[in-house]
Design a protein around this motif. Structure first.
Motif, PDB file in Angstrom:
ATOM      1  N   SER A   5       0.829  -1.211   0.000  1.00 16.76           N
ATOM      2  CA  SER A   5       0.000   0.000   0.000  1.00 16.76           C
ATOM      3  C   SER A   5       0.861   1.257   0.000  1.00 16.76           C
ATOM      4  O   SER A   5       0.559   2.232  -0.699  1.00 16.76           O
ATOM      5  N   ALA A   6       1.937   1.233   0.773  1.00 11.84           N
ATOM      6  CA  ALA A   6       2.837   2.391   0.822  1.00 11.84           C
ATOM      7  C   ALA A   6       3.510   2.613  -0.532  1.00 11.84           C
ATOM      8  O   ALA A   6       3.645   3.752  -0.981  1.00 11.84           O
ATOM      9  N   LEU A   7       3.928   1.545  -1.182  1.00 14.15           N
ATOM     10  CA  LEU A   7       4.567   1.667  -2.494  1.00 14.15           C
ATOM     11  C   LEU A   7       3.594   2.204  -3.547  1.00 14.15           C
ATOM     12  O   LEU A   7       3.958   3.039  -4.373  1.00 14.15           O
ATOM     13  N   VAL A   8       2.367   1.740  -3.521  1.00 16.46           N
ATOM     14  CA  VAL A   8       1.358   2.231  -4.462  1.00 16.46           C
ATOM     15  C   VAL A   8       1.085   3.712  -4.206  1.00 16.46           C
ATOM     16  O   VAL A   8       1.017   4.518  -5.147  1.00 16.46           O
ATOM     17  N   ALA A   9       0.952   4.091  -2.932  1.00 15.95           N
ATOM     18  CA  ALA A   9       0.707   5.492  -2.597  1.00 15.95           C
ATOM     19  C   ALA A   9       1.869   6.369  -3.037  1.00 15.95           C
ATOM     20  O   ALA A   9       1.666   7.463  -3.580  1.00 15.95           O
ATOM     21  N   MET A  10       3.101   5.899  -2.829  1.00 13.45           N
ATOM     22  CA  MET A  10       4.266   6.660  -3.265  1.00 13.45           C
ATOM     23  C   MET A  10       4.285   6.818  -4.777  1.00 13.45           C
ATOM     24  O   MET A  10       4.633   7.881  -5.296  1.00 13.45           O
ATOM     25  N   GLY A  11       3.929   5.788  -5.494  1.00 13.18           N
ATOM     26  CA  GLY A  11       3.878   5.864  -6.948  1.00 13.18           C
ATOM     27  C   GLY A  11       2.853   6.864  -7.430  1.00 13.18           C
ATOM     28  O   GLY A  11       3.107   7.652  -8.345  1.00 13.18           O
ATOM     29  N   ILE A  12       1.700   6.868  -6.802  1.00 13.17           N
ATOM     30  CA  ILE A  12       0.650   7.823  -7.179  1.00 13.17           C
ATOM     31  C   ILE A  12       1.086   9.247  -6.866  1.00 13.17           C
ATOM     32  O   ILE A  12       0.925  10.157  -7.686  1.00 13.17           O
ATOM     33  N   LEU A  13       1.663   9.454  -5.678  1.00  7.44           N
ATOM     34  CA  LEU A  13       2.103  10.792  -5.299  1.00  7.44           C
ATOM     35  C   LEU A  13       3.251  11.282  -6.169  1.00  7.44           C
ATOM     36  O   LEU A  13       3.314  12.467  -6.510  1.00  7.44           O
ATOM     37  N   THR A  14       4.153  10.397  -6.541  1.00  7.23           N
ATOM     38  CA  THR A  14       5.268  10.789  -7.406  1.00  7.23           C
ATOM     39  C   THR A  14       4.752  11.186  -8.774  1.00  7.23           C
ATOM     40  O   THR A  14       5.192  12.188  -9.350  1.00  7.23           O
ATOM     41  N   GLY A  15       3.805  10.443  -9.306  1.00  6.12           N
ATOM     42  CA  GLY A  15       3.218  10.779 -10.598  1.00  6.12           C
ATOM     43  C   GLY A  15       2.456  12.087 -10.544  1.00  6.12           C
ATOM     44  O   GLY A  15       2.528  12.909 -11.461  1.00  6.12           O
ATOM     45  N   THR A  16       1.753  12.312  -9.444  1.00  6.73           N
ATOM     46  CA  THR A  16       1.013  13.556  -9.282  1.00  6.73           C
ATOM     47  C   THR A  16       1.974  14.734  -9.144  1.00  6.73           C
ATOM     48  O   THR A  16       1.751  15.798  -9.727  1.00  6.73           O
ATOM     49  N   ALA A  17       3.039  14.551  -8.414  1.00  7.08           N
ATOM     50  CA  ALA A  17       4.015  15.631  -8.208  1.00  7.08           C
ATOM     51  C   ALA A  17       4.687  16.029  -9.513  1.00  7.08           C
ATOM     52  O   ALA A  17       5.042  17.191  -9.701  1.00  7.08           O
ATOM     53  N   ALA A  18       4.843  15.103 -10.416  1.00  8.70           N
ATOM     54  CA  ALA A  18       5.476  15.405 -11.689  1.00  8.70           C
ATOM     55  C   ALA A  18       4.601  16.294 -12.558  1.00  8.70           C
ATOM     56  O   ALA A  18       5.111  16.971 -13.454  1.00  8.70           O
ATOM     57  N   HIS A  19       3.315  16.339 -12.299  1.00 10.06           N
ATOM     58  CA  HIS A  19       2.385  17.096 -13.131  1.00 10.06           C
ATOM     59  C   HIS A  19       1.883  18.384 -12.477  1.00 10.06           C
ATOM     60  O   HIS A  19       1.019  19.052 -13.033  1.00 10.06           O
ATOM     61  N   THR A  20       2.402  18.717 -11.291  1.00 13.11           N
ATOM     62  CA  THR A  20       1.973  19.946 -10.631  1.00 13.11           C
ATOM     63  C   THR A  20       3.080  20.983 -10.717  1.00 13.11           C
ATOM     64  O   THR A  20       4.229  20.676 -10.991  1.00 13.11           O
ATOM     65  N   SER A  21       2.717  22.221 -10.427  1.00 10.81           N
ATOM     66  CA  SER A  21       3.723  23.284 -10.429  1.00 10.81           C
ATOM     67  C   SER A  21       4.537  23.211  -9.136  1.00 10.81           C
ATOM     68  O   SER A  21       4.117  22.607  -8.141  1.00 10.81           O
ATOM     69  N   LEU A  22       5.680  23.847  -9.145  1.00  9.49           N
ATOM     70  CA  LEU A  22       6.571  23.799  -7.987  1.00  9.49           C
ATOM     71  C   LEU A  22       5.946  24.401  -6.722  1.00  9.49           C
ATOM     72  O   LEU A  22       6.050  23.789  -5.656  1.00  9.49           O
ATOM     73  N   PRO A  23       5.275  25.551  -6.783  1.00  5.43           N
ATOM     74  CA  PRO A  23       4.671  26.083  -5.553  1.00  5.43           C
ATOM     75  C   PRO A  23       3.610  25.153  -4.951  1.00  5.43           C
ATOM     76  O   PRO A  23       3.540  25.004  -3.728  1.00  5.43           O
ATOM     77  N   VAL A  24       2.821  24.521  -5.792  1.00  4.43           N
ATOM     78  CA  VAL A  24       1.804  23.582  -5.291  1.00  4.43           C
ATOM     79  C   VAL A  24       2.478  22.380  -4.649  1.00  4.43           C
ATOM     80  O   VAL A  24       2.090  21.931  -3.562  1.00  4.43           O
TER      81      VAL A  24
END
Length: 51
Positions: A5-24
Motif C-alpha cells: 500500500s505504501a509503495l502504491v501510494a508513493m507511486g501515485i504521489l510521485t506521478g502527481t508531483a510530476a504534473h503539478t507546479s513547484l509552488p503547489v
C-alpha cells in the motif's frame, strides 16, 4: 500488505508531483511534513506517558 500500500501510494504521489507546479508541490510537501511531525510528536508523548 502495508508495504505494498505504501509503495502504491508513493507511486501515485510521485506521478502527481510530476504534473503539478513547484509552488503547489512545495505547499503540499510542507503540509504533509507538518502533519507527520505532529503525529510523531503526539505518538512520542503518548509513549512516554504510557511508561
Amino acid at each position: 500488505m502495508i508495504l505494498l500500500s505504501a509503495l502504491v501510494a508513493m507511486g501515485i504521489l510521485t506521478g502527481t508531483a510530476a504534473h503539478t507546479s513547484l509552488p503547489v508541490f512545495l505547499t503540499a510537501s510542507a503540509a504533509i511534513t507538518a502533519w507527520l511531525l505532529a503525529f510523531g510528536a503526539r505518538e512520542g508523548i503518548a509513549r512516554l506517558r504510557h511508561r
